[in-house]
Structure formats: structure tokens, C-alpha cells
Design a protein around this motif. Sequence first.
Motif, PDB file in Angstrom:
ATOM      1  N   THR A  44      84.398 -76.843 -18.480  1.00 36.42           N
ATOM      2  CA  THR A  44      83.230 -76.314 -17.770  1.00 36.42           C
ATOM      3  C   THR A  44      83.646 -75.668 -16.461  1.00 36.42           C
ATOM      4  N   LEU A  45      84.533 -76.334 -15.713  1.00 30.80           N
ATOM      5  CA  LEU A  45      85.027 -75.765 -14.454  1.00 30.80           C
ATOM      6  C   LEU A  45      85.718 -74.438 -14.706  1.00 30.80           C
ATOM      7  N   LEU A  46      86.574 -74.392 -15.719  1.00 29.76           N
ATOM      8  CA  LEU A  46      87.305 -73.159 -16.007  1.00 29.76           C
ATOM      9  C   LEU A  46      86.351 -72.036 -16.411  1.00 29.76           C
ATOM     10  N   LEU A  47      85.348 -72.335 -17.223  1.00 28.23           N
ATOM     11  CA  LEU A  47      84.405 -71.304 -17.655  1.00 28.23           C
ATOM     12  C   LEU A  47      83.616 -70.739 -16.478  1.00 28.23           C
ATOM     13  N   VAL A  48      83.288 -71.587 -15.504  1.00 27.85           N
ATOM     14  CA  VAL A  48      82.617 -71.096 -14.294  1.00 27.85           C
ATOM     15  C   VAL A  48      83.476 -70.037 -13.621  1.00 27.85           C
ATOM     16  N   VAL A 200      74.743 -58.791 -15.338  1.00 29.47           N
ATOM     17  CA  VAL A 200      74.939 -59.130 -13.927  1.00 29.47           C
ATOM     18  C   VAL A 200      73.779 -59.981 -13.407  1.00 29.47           C
ATOM     19  N   VAL A 201      72.584 -59.731 -13.932  1.00 30.85           N
ATOM     20  CA  VAL A 201      71.428 -60.545 -13.547  1.00 30.85           C
ATOM     21  C   VAL A 201      71.512 -61.933 -14.167  1.00 30.85           C
ATOM     22  N   LEU A 202      71.970 -62.007 -15.421  1.00 33.85           N
ATOM     23  CA  LEU A 202      71.980 -63.266 -16.160  1.00 33.85           C
ATOM     24  C   LEU A 202      73.158 -64.162 -15.789  1.00 33.85           C
ATOM     25  N   THR A 203      74.316 -63.577 -15.523  1.00 35.17           N
ATOM     26  CA  THR A 203      75.533 -64.361 -15.330  1.00 35.17           C
ATOM     27  C   THR A 203      75.450 -65.349 -14.179  1.00 35.17           C
ATOM     28  N   PRO A 204      74.901 -65.001 -13.003  1.00 34.70           N
ATOM     29  CA  PRO A 204      74.797 -66.019 -11.942  1.00 34.70           C
ATOM     30  C   PRO A 204      74.029 -67.258 -12.369  1.00 34.70           C
ATOM     31  N   ALA A 205      72.972 -67.083 -13.164  1.00 34.74           N
ATOM     32  CA  ALA A 205      72.220 -68.248 -13.648  1.00 34.74           C
ATOM     33  C   ALA A 205      73.086 -69.098 -14.568  1.00 34.74           C
ATOM     34  N   VAL A 206      73.900 -68.444 -15.419  1.00 34.68           N
ATOM     35  CA  VAL A 206      74.807 -69.175 -16.302  1.00 34.68           C
ATOM     36  C   VAL A 206      75.846 -69.931 -15.481  1.00 34.68           C
ATOM     37  N   VAL A 208      75.570 -71.008 -12.370  1.00 34.47           N
ATOM     38  CA  VAL A 208      74.907 -72.131 -11.696  1.00 34.47           C
ATOM     39  C   VAL A 208      74.689 -73.278 -12.673  1.00 34.47           C
ATOM     40  N   LYS A 209      74.249 -72.958 -13.891  1.00 33.65           N
ATOM     41  CA  LYS A 209      74.011 -73.990 -14.908  1.00 33.65           C
ATOM     42  C   LYS A 209      75.300 -74.709 -15.261  1.00 33.65           C
ATOM     43  N   GLU A 210      76.380 -73.943 -15.473  1.00 34.15           N
ATOM     44  CA  GLU A 210      77.657 -74.561 -15.805  1.00 34.15           C
ATOM     45  C   GLU A 210      78.191 -75.371 -14.620  1.00 34.15           C
ATOM     46  N   GLY A 211      77.982 -74.848 -13.406  1.00 33.40           N
ATOM     47  CA  GLY A 211      78.404 -75.572 -12.219  1.00 33.40           C
ATOM     48  C   GLY A 211      77.681 -76.905 -12.074  1.00 33.40           C
ATOM     49  N   TYR A 212      76.395 -76.910 -12.405  1.00 35.54           N
ATOM     50  CA  TYR A 212      75.623 -78.152 -12.341  1.00 35.54           C
ATOM     51  C   TYR A 212      76.101 -79.147 -13.380  1.00 35.54           C
TER      52      TYR A 212
END
Length: 281
Positions: A44-48, A200-206, A208-212
Motif C-alpha cells: 500500500t505504501l509503495l502504491l501511494v 488528475v482529478v481522481l488520483t489524489p482521492a485514490v 488519500v484512500k491508500e494512504g489511510y
Amino acid sequence: MNLLQILILAIVQGAAELLPVSSSAHVIVAEKLMGLDPTAPEMTLLLVMLHTGTMFAVIAYFWKSWRATYFSSGAAFRANALYVAVATVATGVVGLILLKLITRVVAADMPNFEIEHLFGNAKLMAAALAAAGVLIIVSSRRKESAGADLTLRSAAWIGAVQGLCLPFRGFSRSGATISTGLALGVSRRRAEEFSFALAVVLTPAVIVKEGYRFYKAQAAAGAAHSEALMHLVGPSLIGMGLSFLVGLLALRWLSRWLEQGRWHFFGAYCLCASLVVLWVG
């Protein structure tokens, strides 16, 4: 997970995230071939980090054309912002409905169910890859209309199809959205620009979700495991830089094949990849 494994995953992610061949399916297969667990916190960390690298690659590659198209005037910015907003809302609505349906039908309303639990399902990934391949091939047969542009209707359809991609690893987001644009008569260049503007709009949400998810996994794992994970930050940053560079090359490849009428080759690849996923799985 060692540095070589991180660099391999960065190359796979950087290329497959931006080519219409599904990065998640390729990354999961690569992880399994290297004996790694796709659901582990370090993944998960790496994918972020890798998602961040490819997002910046998209911004760097398209910035010049976006500036000419999206920011050429106030009216152009408002019109394109409306298209992006409509598509993003459609993505959210379809994605949430699908998540609810999957949680109810597949997980029987389990309270701790996450869509990531389906990531290791080879049959599901193979089916999604095959569906993306068919969509790409069918859309490539549509002749381009001179001067064709986006409408609110086509933007909504592109966003809705993007929502279908969210829960299904293997259903390429870029492949599905560009193909939907082509099928609706949108010009190749416009469909490509709009697809990656949505990314670009969607990726930050992804991210944040992976970071959480990483934060929760880290908190549950304990201090010793958390310290071990922190040692991956440096190598992951190197991976992020590599995914950025590979992403730029992948975007150049995608644009060239799209403009040269070779879009269907990506569809054929997805069909072949679906068989490989079944074999590996």
C-alpha cells in the motif's frame, strides 16, 4: 521487499498505469511472481508513491496541451471545468452504487469488507481485462469525426464508465474512458486529453484512500513493524521517480498509437493478458 523488486514494480506501474492495459492487474501479477503479498501494508505504501509519480507524469506531459485547450480563455475554462465536474460526479455515483452492490452480494454486508479484498481474484481480473480489450477493439473501428468535441452527455457517459473501472482490477481506466469517448464520436486527441484530466482529478482521492489504509495497517501492526515500514520510504521515493520517467515514455507511446490508428493493438494485448492472468492465478 528489496530495492530491485521496488524498481521492477515502478516500471510496471509507470507503464501500465498510463497505457490502456490496467496497471493494477499487471502490478498484482508481478507481485505474485516475485512472491509478494498484494494486500500487505508495504504494498500500500509503495502504491501511494508510484501513483504519485504517474500523476506528476500526466501533469508534465499534458500541461502544454491543457493550457491551450482548457486555459485558453475564461469561457473555455468554465466549459471544460463543467465537463470534468459532470464526469467526476457520474464516476462517484456509479462507483458508490457498485461498491454497495458488491458489499451486499459478494460480502454479505460484512462490516469490515473493503474492495481491496477482491484484488487477488484472478478470474475477476481476467474477465475485466478481456472486457477492456473488447471495448478498445470495438471503439477503434469507429471512424473519427472531423472537429468532434465533448458534450455534457458524452462527458457523463465517460465518467460513468470510469466509475465501472474503480472496483474491478483489470478494467483499464484509461482504456475504458478513451474508448468510450471514441465510441461517442469524440476526436482522439480530445478523448485522450479528457481521460487524463479526469485521472488528475481522481488520483489524489485514490492516494488519500491508500494512504489511510496504510495508516490503519501501520497502527494495527505495532511499533516494531511500523519502524520496518518506514525504512521503505527512501526506496519508495526512488520508485516514484522511476515511475514518473516511465510514465512519460508510456504516454508518448499511447499518444502515437492512438493518432496512428493502432489503438486496437492495446485491446488485443488485454485479451492475451487476461489468459496470462488466469494461468498465473
